[in-house]
Design a protein around this motif. Sequence first.
Motif, short mmCIF file in Angstrom:
data_model
loop_
_atom_site.label_atom_id
_atom_site.label_comp_id
_atom_site.label_asym_id
_atom_site.label_seq_id
_atom_site.Cartn_x
_atom_site.Cartn_y
_atom_site.Cartn_z
N LYS A 3 -11.03 16.85 -15.09
CA LYS A 3 -10.60 16.78 -13.69
C LYS A 3 -9.26 17.47 -13.47
N ASP A 4 -8.33 17.29 -14.40
CA ASP A 4 -7.01 17.91 -14.24
C ASP A 4 -7.11 19.43 -14.25
N LEU A 7 -8.55 20.47 -10.89
CA LEU A 7 -7.55 20.36 -9.82
C LEU A 7 -6.54 21.50 -9.90
N SER A 11 -5.94 24.55 -7.04
CA SER A 11 -4.65 24.50 -6.36
C SER A 11 -4.17 25.86 -5.87
N PHE A 89 -17.79 16.92 -9.99
CA PHE A 89 -16.37 16.75 -9.70
C PHE A 89 -16.17 16.07 -8.35
N LEU A 90 -16.91 16.51 -7.34
CA LEU A 90 -16.78 15.90 -6.02
C LEU A 90 -17.19 14.43 -6.02
N GLN A 92 -17.03 12.41 -8.65
CA GLN A 92 -15.97 11.69 -9.38
C GLN A 92 -14.73 11.53 -8.49
N LEU A 93 -14.36 12.56 -7.79
CA LEU A 93 -13.20 12.50 -6.91
C LEU A 93 -13.42 11.45 -5.82
N SER A 94 -14.63 11.40 -5.29
CA SER A 94 -14.97 10.40 -4.27
C SER A 94 -14.83 8.99 -4.82
N ARG A 95 -15.21 8.79 -6.06
CA ARG A 95 -15.09 7.45 -6.67
C ARG A 95 -13.64 7.10 -6.96
N ASP A 96 -12.85 8.09 -7.35
CA ASP A 96 -11.48 7.84 -7.78
C ASP A 96 -10.50 7.63 -6.64
N ILE A 97 -10.81 8.20 -5.48
CA ILE A 97 -9.84 8.11 -4.38
C ILE A 97 -10.27 7.06 -3.39
#
Length: 97
Positions: A3-4, A7, A11, A89-90, A92-97
């Motif tokens: 993920k990092d 991101l 960026s 990724f999307l 995972q991002l949805s779950r994390d935020i």
Amino acid sequence: MDKDEILKALSHPTRMDILNWLKNPEAHFKSQEHPLEMGVCASQFERCGLSQSTVSSHLGTLHRAGLVTTRRVGQWIFYKRNEETIADFLKQLSRDI
């Protein structure tokens, strides 16, 4: 999936542009001689105002992040979006935020 790394790759606005261009290659790379199903040849991005070294750097970053896949045909390298990684990724991002 890192993920990092993803991101970091996302960026930079030029890398976002590249991903958007690859989302609809027919609209941005009509003049490519090879079928777009193969992907977009790295040299095609120069037509969008990017130098070869800039293209290589940005595509390398996107590839290391897993956001694009490559296919070598002779001396040419073709790039496509990695839709599976982008979707994962999307999610995972949805779950994390």
